[in-house]
Design a protein around this motif. Sequence first.
Motif, PDB file in Angstrom:
ATOM      1  N   ALA A  35       0.836  -1.202   0.000  1.00 27.60           N
ATOM      2  CA  ALA A  35       0.000   0.000   0.000  1.00 27.60           C
ATOM      3  C   ALA A  35       0.870   1.251   0.000  1.00 27.60           C
ATOM      4  N   GLU A  36       1.914   1.258   0.833  1.00 29.46           N
ATOM      5  CA  GLU A  36       2.831   2.391   0.850  1.00 29.46           C
ATOM      6  C   GLU A  36       3.546   2.515  -0.494  1.00 29.46           C
ATOM      7  N   ALA A  37       3.919   1.384  -1.068  1.00 24.16           N
ATOM      8  CA  ALA A  37       4.649   1.396  -2.332  1.00 24.16           C
ATOM      9  C   ALA A  37       3.802   1.988  -3.457  1.00 24.16           C
ATOM     10  N   MET A  38       2.519   1.664  -3.496  1.00 26.78           N
ATOM     11  CA  MET A  38       1.648   2.207  -4.538  1.00 26.78           C
ATOM     12  C   MET A  38       1.573   3.728  -4.448  1.00 26.78           C
ATOM     13  N   GLN A  39       1.485   4.244  -3.216  1.00 24.90           N
ATOM     14  CA  GLN A  39       1.447   5.696  -3.033  1.00 24.90           C
ATOM     15  C   GLN A  39       2.781   6.324  -3.421  1.00 24.90           C
ATOM     16  N   ALA A  40       3.875   5.655  -3.052  1.00 27.46           N
ATOM     17  CA  ALA A  40       5.204   6.193  -3.340  1.00 27.46           C
ATOM     18  C   ALA A  40       5.487   6.212  -4.842  1.00 27.46           C
ATOM     19  N   VAL A  41       5.081   5.161  -5.552  1.00 25.96           N
ATOM     20  CA  VAL A  41       5.280   5.131  -7.004  1.00 25.96           C
ATOM     21  C   VAL A  41       4.528   6.282  -7.663  1.00 25.96           C
ATOM     22  N   ALA A  42       3.293   6.527  -7.200  1.00 30.18           N
ATOM     23  CA  ALA A  42       2.504   7.616  -7.774  1.00 30.18           C
ATOM     24  C   ALA A  42       3.114   8.977  -7.461  1.00 30.18           C
ATOM     25  N   ALA A  43       3.658   9.128  -6.252  1.00 32.11           N
ATOM     26  CA  ALA A  43       4.166  10.430  -5.826  1.00 32.11           C
ATOM     27  C   ALA A  43       5.585  10.698  -6.305  1.00 32.11           C
ATOM     28  N   LEU A  44       6.428   9.658  -6.326  1.00 36.10           N
ATOM     29  CA  LEU A  44       7.849   9.841  -6.581  1.00 36.10           C
ATOM     30  C   LEU A  44       8.280   9.475  -8.000  1.00 36.10           C
ATOM     31  N   ALA A  45       7.464   8.671  -8.695  1.00 38.23           N
ATOM     32  CA  ALA A  45       7.800   8.201 -10.051  1.00 38.23           C
ATOM     33  C   ALA A  45       9.224   7.660 -10.109  1.00 38.23           C
ATOM     34  N   PRO A  46       9.541   6.638  -9.307  1.00 36.80           N
ATOM     35  CA  PRO A  46      10.907   6.093  -9.325  1.00 36.80           C
ATOM     36  C   PRO A  46      11.205   5.400 -10.644  1.00 36.80           C
ATOM     37  N   ASP A  47      12.493   5.289 -10.943  1.00 34.69           N
ATOM     38  CA  ASP A  47      12.928   4.568 -12.135  1.00 34.69           C
ATOM     39  C   ASP A  47      13.068   3.071 -11.869  1.00 34.69           C
ATOM     40  N   LEU A  48      13.309   2.708 -10.610  1.00 37.52           N
ATOM     41  CA  LEU A  48      13.643   1.328 -10.261  1.00 37.52           C
ATOM     42  C   LEU A  48      13.015   0.962  -8.922  1.00 37.52           C
ATOM     43  N   LEU A  49      12.466  -0.235  -8.838  1.00 35.29           N
ATOM     44  CA  LEU A  49      11.999  -0.814  -7.579  1.00 35.29           C
ATOM     45  C   LEU A  49      12.898  -1.976  -7.194  1.00 35.29           C
ATOM     46  N   PHE A  50      13.403  -1.977  -5.961  1.00 32.15           N
ATOM     47  CA  PHE A  50      13.897  -3.206  -5.351  1.00 32.15           C
ATOM     48  C   PHE A  50      12.744  -3.731  -4.518  1.00 32.15           C
ATOM     49  N   LEU A  51      12.253  -4.901  -4.862  1.00 37.27           N
ATOM     50  CA  LEU A  51      10.955  -5.358  -4.371  1.00 37.27           C
ATOM     51  C   LEU A  51      11.037  -6.740  -3.732  1.00 37.27           C
ATOM     52  N   ASP A  52      10.536  -6.838  -2.497  1.00 40.93           N
ATOM     53  CA  ASP A  52      10.393  -8.129  -1.831  1.00 40.93           C
ATOM     54  C   ASP A  52       9.135  -8.817  -2.369  1.00 40.93           C
ATOM     55  N   ILE A  53       9.060 -10.118  -2.192  1.00 43.18           N
ATOM     56  CA  ILE A  53       7.880 -10.851  -2.654  1.00 43.18           C
ATOM     57  C   ILE A  53       6.875 -11.041  -1.528  1.00 43.18           C
ATOM     58  N   ARG A  54       7.282 -11.638  -0.424  1.00 39.52           N
ATOM     59  CA  ARG A  54       6.370 -11.918   0.677  1.00 39.52           C
ATOM     60  C   ARG A  54       6.321 -10.732   1.630  1.00 39.52           C
ATOM     61  N   MET A  55       5.159 -10.071   1.626  1.00 43.65           N
ATOM     62  CA  MET A  55       4.923  -8.927   2.497  1.00 43.65           C
ATOM     63  C   MET A  55       3.497  -8.998   3.014  1.00 43.65           C
ATOM     64  N   PRO A  56       3.206  -8.332   4.138  1.00 45.36           N
ATOM     65  CA  PRO A  56       1.814  -8.298   4.627  1.00 45.36           C
ATOM     66  C   PRO A  56       0.889  -7.667   3.595  1.00 45.36           C
ATOM     67  N   GLY A  57      -0.321  -8.175   3.486  1.00 50.25           N
ATOM     68  CA  GLY A  57      -1.249  -7.656   2.483  1.00 50.25           C
ATOM     69  C   GLY A  57      -0.880  -8.175   1.106  1.00 50.25           C
ATOM     70  N   LEU A  58      -0.788  -7.279   0.156  1.00 50.38           N
ATOM     71  CA  LEU A  58      -0.417  -7.665  -1.202  1.00 50.38           C
ATOM     72  C   LEU A  58       1.040  -8.096  -1.246  1.00 50.38           C
ATOM     73  N   ASP A  59       1.324  -9.205  -1.962  1.00 54.45           N
ATOM     74  CA  ASP A  59       2.724  -9.567  -2.159  1.00 54.45           C
ATOM     75  C   ASP A  59       3.293  -8.774  -3.342  1.00 54.45           C
ATOM     76  N   GLY A  60       4.576  -8.979  -3.623  1.00 55.92           N
ATOM     77  CA  GLY A  60       5.227  -8.197  -4.658  1.00 55.92           C
ATOM     78  C   GLY A  60       4.614  -8.367  -6.033  1.00 55.92           C
ATOM     79  N   PHE A  61       4.212  -9.586  -6.373  1.00 63.62           N
ATOM     80  CA  PHE A  61       3.616  -9.825  -7.688  1.00 63.62           C
ATOM     81  C   PHE A  61       2.275  -9.111  -7.831  1.00 63.62           C
ATOM     82  N   ARG A  62       1.464  -9.181  -6.778  1.00 66.91           N
ATOM     83  CA  ARG A  62       0.157  -8.528  -6.830  1.00 66.91           C
ATOM     84  C   ARG A  62       0.310  -7.005  -6.851  1.00 66.91           C
ATOM     85  N   LEU A  63       1.353  -6.513  -6.188  1.00 61.95           N
ATOM     86  CA  LEU A  63       1.626  -5.081  -6.260  1.00 61.95           C
ATOM     87  C   LEU A  63       1.874  -4.656  -7.701  1.00 61.95           C
ATOM     88  N   LEU A  64       2.731  -5.381  -8.419  1.00 57.61           N
ATOM     89  CA  LEU A  64       3.023  -5.031  -9.810  1.00 57.61           C
ATOM     90  C   LEU A  64       1.760  -5.072 -10.657  1.00 57.61           C
TER      91      LEU A  64
END
Length: 250
Positions: free
Chosen positions: A41-70
């Motif tokens: 959830a934080e990552a989705m907000q950060a991508v929208a606000a910061l427009a990063p070029d690169l994500l270093f992304l974990d897979i297993r996280m609380p809530g949505l995992d990394g694949f579902r985030l993408l």
Amino acid sequence: MNTGPIRTLLVDDEVLARLALRQALAAHADFEIVGECGNAAEAMQAVAALAPDLLFLDIRMPGLDGFRLLHQLRPDTLPMVVFATAYGQHALRAFDANALDYVLKPLDQARFDQALARVRRHWRGLHARTPAGISPATGGPVQRLSVRVGEHIRVIAVETIDWIEADGNYVHIHVGKQAYLHRETLRGLLAALDPGRFLRIHRGTLVNVERIREIHPLFQGNAEVVLHDGTRLNLSRRFRLHARRALGMA
């Protein structure tokens, strides 16, 4: 070519894991960490606000995992992705998700540096004069496209392409029964492909004119394009006049 630092967002629910990523990135001045997130959830907000070029992304996280985030991110906002995870069994799925690399925790600096080298190569390709994955032209339109398929690069002769469909900052390249997802815009391909071979028939569709079998007029100036294999595509009224000229229609 100077494109500035690669703006990087760290997404991992473990503070120590994010610290390890920071330490591994410290020796690489061309990467700038612009933020950290502990969940999707934080990552989705950060991508929208910061427009990063690169994500270093974990897979297993609380809530949505990394694949579902993408999957939740819009294609036009999707950065480059490197998975950093403790679980090695997801590597093939990661490459299917168009990740550039997949590194295991605890991080090995030499392996991590290899991943950054791959990111740099891809980054340079995105900012080259010709679109990413397109062979440089030598006095004319490109003849081949290079498309990532899992861990490999598939080289596609442009004359074998049936049609191309836009999907945000990606395209689906249809070759026979296969469809290849490629990180490039339709506009970028239009600038590189032979306009005598590829015809734009819709805002999001290019078609190889050699693959067109029939044109079926419809109501209100629209039409339907039928390809040699029976595929039916919409020819919008906006592009019909250009299509009539290109195909020699009366």
